[in-house]
Design a protein around this motif. Structure first.
Motif, PDB file in Angstrom:
ATOM      1  N   MET A   1       0.804  -1.205   0.000  1.00 22.34           N
ATOM      2  CA  MET A   1       0.000   0.000   0.000  1.00 22.34           C
ATOM      3  C   MET A   1       0.844   1.266   0.000  1.00 22.34           C
ATOM      4  O   MET A   1       0.399   2.327  -0.307  1.00 22.34           O
ATOM      5  N   SER A   2       2.110   1.126   0.378  1.00 23.69           N
ATOM      6  CA  SER A   2       2.901   2.336   0.505  1.00 23.69           C
ATOM      7  C   SER A   2       3.942   2.474  -0.601  1.00 23.69           C
ATOM      8  O   SER A   2       4.748   3.379  -0.590  1.00 23.69           O
ATOM      9  N   ALA A   3       3.916   1.554  -1.531  1.00 25.89           N
ATOM     10  CA  ALA A   3       4.989   1.517  -2.529  1.00 25.89           C
ATOM     11  C   ALA A   3       5.021   2.765  -3.399  1.00 25.89           C
ATOM     12  O   ALA A   3       6.060   3.136  -3.917  1.00 25.89           O
ATOM     13  N   GLN A   4       3.881   3.432  -3.529  1.00 31.36           N
ATOM     14  CA  GLN A   4       3.856   4.585  -4.427  1.00 31.36           C
ATOM     15  C   GLN A   4       4.614   5.784  -3.866  1.00 31.36           C
ATOM     16  O   GLN A   4       4.890   6.722  -4.583  1.00 31.36           O
ATOM     17  N   HIS A   5       4.980   5.716  -2.595  1.00 27.85           N
ATOM     18  CA  HIS A   5       5.658   6.860  -1.998  1.00 27.85           C
ATOM     19  C   HIS A   5       6.958   7.182  -2.720  1.00 27.85           C
ATOM     20  O   HIS A   5       7.327   8.336  -2.853  1.00 27.85           O
ATOM     21  N   ARG A  17       9.497   2.461   7.411  1.00 29.02           N
ATOM     22  CA  ARG A  17       8.476   1.414   7.505  1.00 29.02           C
ATOM     23  C   ARG A  17       7.494   1.459   6.347  1.00 29.02           C
ATOM     24  O   ARG A  17       6.441   0.845   6.399  1.00 29.02           O
ATOM     25  N   ALA A  18       7.828   2.204   5.319  1.00 26.05           N
ATOM     26  CA  ALA A  18       6.873   2.388   4.228  1.00 26.05           C
ATOM     27  C   ALA A  18       6.840   1.190   3.288  1.00 26.05           C
ATOM     28  O   ALA A  18       5.865   0.994   2.570  1.00 26.05           O
ATOM     29  N   THR A  19       7.891   0.391   3.270  1.00 28.04           N
ATOM     30  CA  THR A  19       7.895  -0.776   2.397  1.00 28.04           C
ATOM     31  C   THR A  19       8.044  -2.046   3.227  1.00 28.04           C
ATOM     32  O   THR A  19       8.556  -2.001   4.354  1.00 28.04           O
ATOM     33  N   LEU A  20       7.635  -3.150   2.655  1.00 31.13           N
ATOM     34  CA  LEU A  20       7.783  -4.434   3.356  1.00 31.13           C
ATOM     35  C   LEU A  20       9.250  -4.717   3.617  1.00 31.13           C
ATOM     36  O   LEU A  20       9.639  -5.183   4.686  1.00 31.13           O
ATOM     37  N   GLU A  21      10.093  -4.394   2.605  1.00 24.89           N
ATOM     38  CA  GLU A  21      11.523  -4.637   2.760  1.00 24.89           C
ATOM     39  C   GLU A  21      12.082  -3.833   3.939  1.00 24.89           C
ATOM     40  O   GLU A  21      12.864  -4.333   4.742  1.00 24.89           O
ATOM     41  N   GLY A  22      11.635  -2.572   4.026  1.00 26.35           N
ATOM     42  CA  GLY A  22      12.089  -1.731   5.128  1.00 26.35           C
ATOM     43  C   GLY A  22      11.683  -2.310   6.471  1.00 26.35           C
ATOM     44  O   GLY A  22      12.490  -2.404   7.394  1.00 26.35           O
ATOM     45  N   ARG A  23      10.424  -2.735   6.579  1.00 22.56           N
ATOM     46  CA  ARG A  23       9.938  -3.288   7.850  1.00 22.56           C
ATOM     47  C   ARG A  23      10.681  -4.566   8.209  1.00 22.56           C
ATOM     48  O   ARG A  23      11.048  -4.777   9.359  1.00 22.56           O
ATOM     49  N   GLY A  28      14.476  -7.688  11.309  1.00 25.45           N
ATOM     50  CA  GLY A  28      15.658  -8.556  11.283  1.00 25.45           C
ATOM     51  C   GLY A  28      16.775  -7.971  12.123  1.00 25.45           C
ATOM     52  O   GLY A  28      17.488  -8.695  12.834  1.00 25.45           O
ATOM     53  N   PHE A  29      16.904  -6.652  12.078  1.00 28.80           N
ATOM     54  CA  PHE A  29      17.983  -6.033  12.836  1.00 28.80           C
ATOM     55  C   PHE A  29      17.751  -6.139  14.333  1.00 28.80           C
ATOM     56  O   PHE A  29      18.693  -6.332  15.100  1.00 28.80           O
ATOM     57  N   TRP A  30      16.484  -6.038  14.733  1.00 34.34           N
ATOM     58  CA  TRP A  30      16.176  -6.227  16.162  1.00 34.34           C
ATOM     59  C   TRP A  30      16.564  -7.626  16.614  1.00 34.34           C
ATOM     60  O   TRP A  30      17.078  -7.828  17.706  1.00 34.34           O
ATOM     61  N   LEU A  31      16.285  -8.613  15.759  1.00 35.99           N
ATOM     62  CA  LEU A  31      16.630  -9.990  16.146  1.00 35.99           C
ATOM     63  C   LEU A  31      18.144 -10.149  16.228  1.00 35.99           C
ATOM     64  O   LEU A  31      18.678 -10.822  17.115  1.00 35.99           O
ATOM     65  N   PHE A  32      18.857  -9.489  15.307  1.00 40.15           N
ATOM     66  CA  PHE A  32      20.321  -9.485  15.363  1.00 40.15           C
ATOM     67  C   PHE A  32      20.795  -8.887  16.691  1.00 40.15           C
ATOM     68  O   PHE A  32      21.710  -9.412  17.335  1.00 40.15           O
ATOM     69  N   LEU A  33      20.135  -7.776  17.103  1.00 36.28           N
ATOM     70  CA  LEU A  33      20.526  -7.147  18.360  1.00 36.28           C
ATOM     71  C   LEU A  33      20.267  -8.081  19.546  1.00 36.28           C
ATOM     72  O   LEU A  33      21.023  -8.085  20.520  1.00 36.28           O
ATOM     73  N   GLY A  34      19.217  -8.897  19.463  1.00 37.25           N
ATOM     74  CA  GLY A  34      18.977  -9.903  20.499  1.00 37.25           C
ATOM     75  C   GLY A  34      20.157 -10.851  20.605  1.00 37.25           C
ATOM     76  O   GLY A  34      20.610 -11.200  21.699  1.00 37.25           O
ATOM     77  N   PRO A 175      15.440   3.118   5.607  1.00 32.53           N
ATOM     78  CA  PRO A 175      15.629   2.009   6.553  1.00 32.53           C
ATOM     79  C   PRO A 175      17.089   1.799   6.927  1.00 32.53           C
ATOM     80  O   PRO A 175      17.402   1.378   8.043  1.00 32.53           O
ATOM     81  N   LYS A 176      18.003   2.106   5.995  1.00 29.40           N
ATOM     82  CA  LYS A 176      19.428   1.917   6.291  1.00 29.40           C
ATOM     83  C   LYS A 176      19.874   2.842   7.415  1.00 29.40           C
ATOM     84  O   LYS A 176      20.602   2.432   8.319  1.00 29.40           O
TER      85      LYS A 176
END
Lengths: 205, 110
Positions: A1-5, A17-23, A28-34, A175-176
């Motif tokens: 839904m947000s891809a048009q941005h 958080r606008a794209t699935l890849e970003g989310r 994934g990064f949070w899990l890495f931090l765990g 996201p980076k």
């Protein structure tokens, strides 16, 4: 839904958080931090277990100087603030402001590393080395591993800043920066426990 | 994702729960000031040598944990919706780390 941005030129309020890849990247990064918690936890456990095994060398309370640790702590806490201000600027789609805050963050990180190198050289001259005692091994492994994280963060964020001059702020680059900022906060969080457990408790004896 | 219903339309004030992220500069500055104060308390408590050792160590640990929660919840935004898995990952990791530390401390010192 947000891809048009990305297409219509305006940036959504939370571009990371606008794209699935970003989310997915953020999750994934949070899990890495765990996982990083586990790694640092093991190093802390080793340090706490071995901190008194000085093998005749200098002890923690003889080595540690409070002013330099306080200064390093202040620098790193401030860099955590500047990196979050960078993210807030990103949320307002202010590229130049975001770059400026992240440049400050990198400079503070480099300042912290300079202090740490100075400190390690000092300790070396006092006979506190990686191989001199179990305390030395545990200390340099834990604090050095954290320092390595700071160094990696400095290089990583520097490259992101350089890239942002060319690629600007998009749902791909946002996201980076967000993830790099999470990393930086985490490194600061670990330092909070290092200055508490390693330095302050070491000086208490 | 139920929590990504915010578009440009409601980016200002129509959805308070989702919006504080974009107006949070003051919030972050306050957190920073409190962090600096907590850090100062920790350093002064050690430097002044006026606090008994048995209370000093728990005090230092409590100050560190409060600061850690600031980092996670204010600066890393874990207080916001959609961070369930992030919290699960972090608390699992922190749990394993804590168990390791307790195990090592008990093993070596008792």
């Amino acid at each position: 839904m947000s891809a048009q941005h990305a297409v219509n030129g305006t940036l959504p309020p939370e571009p990371e958080r606008a794209t699935l890849e970003g989310r997915n990247k953020v999750l994934g990064f949070w899990l890495f931090l765990g996982g990083e918690c586990v790694l640092f936890g093991s190093l802390f456990a080793t340090f706490v277990a071995l901190r008194d095994q000085t093998n005749g060398g200098p002890t923690a309370s003889e080595l540690f100087q409070m002013p330099i640790v306080a200064l390093a702590t202040f620098i790193l806490l401030t860099s955590s603030l500047t990196s979050v201000l960078g993210i807030l600027a990103m949320h307002r789609n202010k590229l130049a402001q975001m770059q400026a805050w992240f440049i400050v963050t990198v400079l503070l990180g480099a300042g912290f590393l300079g202090l740490e190198i100075y400190e390690f050289v000092e300790y070396y001259h006092h006979g506190h080395m990686l191989t001199s005692s179990a305390f030395g091994s545990a200390f340099y492994t834990l604090v050095g591993f954290h320092g390595g994280h700071v160094l990696f963060g400095v290089l990583w964020i520097s490259l992101l800043i350089a890239q942002s001059y060319k690629k600007r702020l998009t749902v791909v680059t946002a996201p980076k920066f967000y993830v790099a900022s999470l990393y930086w906060h985490f490194v600061d969080l670990v330092w909070v426990f290092i200055f508490t457990v390693v330095y302050l408790m070491g000086m208490v004896e | 994702m139920e929590n990504h219903m915010h578009g440009e339309a409601n980016a200002s004030t129509s959805q308070p729960k989702r919006v504080h992220r974009h107006t949070g500069v003051k919030n972050h500055l306050i957190t920073f000031a409190v962090s600096i104060i907590l850090t100062a308390i920790a350093f002064i408590a050690v430097a002044s040598e006026s606090v008994d050792r048995n209370t000093l160590v728990p005090l230092l640990l409590i100050l560190a944990f409060v600061q850690a929660l600031f980092q996670l919840y204010v600066w890393m935004h874990m207080d916001q919706k959609g961070h369930g898995f992030a919290a699960l990952g972090m608390y699992s990791g922190a749990g394993v780390a804590l168990v390791t530390i307790i195990a090592f401390v008990l093993w070596v010192w008792w």
